[in-house]
Write a protein that holds these residues in place. Structure first.
Motif, mmCIF file in Angstrom:
data_model
loop_
_atom_site.group_PDB
_atom_site.id
_atom_site.type_symbol
_atom_site.label_atom_id
_atom_site.label_comp_id
_atom_site.label_asym_id
_atom_site.label_seq_id
_atom_site.Cartn_x
_atom_site.Cartn_y
_atom_site.Cartn_z
ATOM 1 N N PRO A 1 92.920 54.417 -16.025
ATOM 2 C CA PRO A 1 91.652 54.735 -15.372
ATOM 3 C C PRO A 1 90.517 53.879 -15.917
ATOM 4 O O PRO A 1 90.587 53.410 -17.060
ATOM 5 N N LEU B 1 92.917 60.509 -7.043
ATOM 6 C CA LEU B 1 91.796 59.677 -6.598
ATOM 7 C C LEU B 1 91.078 60.210 -5.367
ATOM 8 O O LEU B 1 90.160 59.542 -4.857
ATOM 9 N N ASP C 1 87.261 58.561 -9.290
ATOM 10 C CA ASP C 1 87.788 57.594 -10.247
ATOM 11 C C ASP C 1 89.044 58.136 -10.916
ATOM 12 O O ASP C 1 89.804 57.394 -11.531
ATOM 13 N N GLU D 1 90.547 58.326 0.269
ATOM 14 C CA GLU D 1 91.108 57.091 -0.285
ATOM 15 C C GLU D 1 91.568 56.135 0.802
ATOM 16 O O GLU D 1 91.259 54.937 0.767
ATOM 17 N N ARG E 1 89.228 51.383 -7.086
ATOM 18 C CA ARG E 1 88.963 52.335 -8.171
ATOM 19 C C ARG E 1 87.957 51.821 -9.196
ATOM 20 O O ARG E 1 87.096 52.575 -9.670
ATOM 21 N N LYS F 1 80.937 51.579 -4.506
ATOM 22 C CA LYS F 1 81.672 52.723 -3.960
ATOM 23 C C LYS F 1 80.777 53.547 -3.043
ATOM 24 O O LYS F 1 81.206 54.000 -1.977
#
Length: 325
Positions: A53, A63, A90, A122, A265, A272
């Motif tokens: 991570p 996720l 995350d 996702e 990620r 994001k």
């Protein structure tokens, strides 16, 4: 709270049900009581010790989730306790509660159940950011999707079809290809006994694929370049077929093509947030109208996370696998 931890790098049996501390929201965060969490290839890679991570993220896998907001941190606006939401994480989704930046949260779309909404964040963010924001797929272009029956593939088929693109997919069985056809795929290729380069060229009168979304990596690299159209864009989002491959730069130059490798990620929070906002703006209306839907293959109780991982790795599924609390 109950959660699934990774006791050590290894096979699915290292996934362990534990009693973990319940998270509290930091500034700009909300805590979600989790209804369901998506199971993704990235979780399998993390379990094997190949995808740690990001710094500061939860060590727990997971996720994406759906659920109900339980707490709201300082500085959060537009979200309230009791809201039904889904979120891009995350990490930390394999648990009964998770803290997440408010900018990575979206409402559960109308017409989608609270549990099945966990199948959206996702895959929608991955597909929208890569196929549309990065590769710029346009109406009338041809996109080739490897693994068309996967969670990402089933979403990419629907979104590409929705914008008027022609969709080619690879999959390993007739049942999977049939499912891809039902979702809107036009060119169906069984990679076990057909050459996807030749099939794409034949189906496009030699033009090739304008965009290719690839989760295989090195194994397919030279063949993907061969399948690209002039000015084509190859986006690599996975390494299931290896990390090191040969790239024919002359072929790339001749086609004036691009090879782009991306991940979601580890992106900064602002990137994001922009992707999640774009997904909400462009994809959520399609979901609420019924033009696009989450494809869920199976739901498992949280304590059966190991079995969900085994089934994901066996690749017999069509669409998404979910863990429910």
């Amino acid at each position: 709270m109950r959660a699934i931890s990774i006791s050590t790098a290894g096979d699915a049996d290292v996934l362990t049900l534990i009693d973990a501390s319940r998270p509290t929201p930091g500034a700009g965060e909300v805590v979600i009581d989790v209804a369901a969490a998506g199971v993704n290839r990235a979780d399998v890679m993390q379990r094997k010790g190949l995808y740690p991570p990001p710094k500061g993220a939860s060590e727990l896998p997971g996720l994406e989730v759906s659920g109900t907001i339980a707490e709201v941190g300082e500085g959060v606006s537009g979200l309230a306790v009791g809201d039904e939401v889904c979120a891009l994480l995350d990490g930390g989704g394999y648990a009964e509660a998770v803290a997440v930046p408010a900018t990575q949260v979206l409402p559960v779309p109308k017409g989608v159940s609270l549990v099945d909404a966990a199948a959206l964040p996702e895959v929608v963010c991955t597909v929208w950011s890569n196929v549309f924001m990065t590769a710029g797929l346009q109406q009338g272009e041809t996109v080739l999707l490897h693994g068309g029956s996967s969670g990402i593939g089933t979403m990419a088929i629907q979104l590409a079809s929705a914008v008027g693109a022609r969709v080619a997919v690879t999959a390993g069985s007739q049942a999977k290809l049939d499912a891809c056809r039902e979702l809107g795929a036009d060119i169906l290729i069984n990679y076990k006994d057909e050459d996807f380069v030749e099939r794409v060229k034949d189906a496009t009168d030699g033009h090739g694929a304008d965009v290719i979304l690839d989760n295989i990596g090195a194994k397919y690299l030279p063949r993907n370049v061969e399948a690209l159209a002039t000015s084509g864009r190859l986006v690599i989002i996975g390494l299931m077929g290896g990390r090191t491959g040969e790239l024919d730069l002359a072929a790339l130059l001749t086609k004036r093509a691009a090879v782009i490798a991306t991940s979601l990620r580890a992106r900064p929070l602002d990137e994001k947030a922009a992707i999640v906002a774009a997904a909400g703006e462009h994809v959520w209306p399609l979901v609420e109208s019924g033009q696009v839907r989450p494809v869920v293959h199976q739901r498992y109780p949280l304590e059966d996370a190991a079995q969900a991982h085994r089934d994901l790795e066996d690749s017999g599924h069509i669409g998404k696998l979910l863990l429910t609390t």
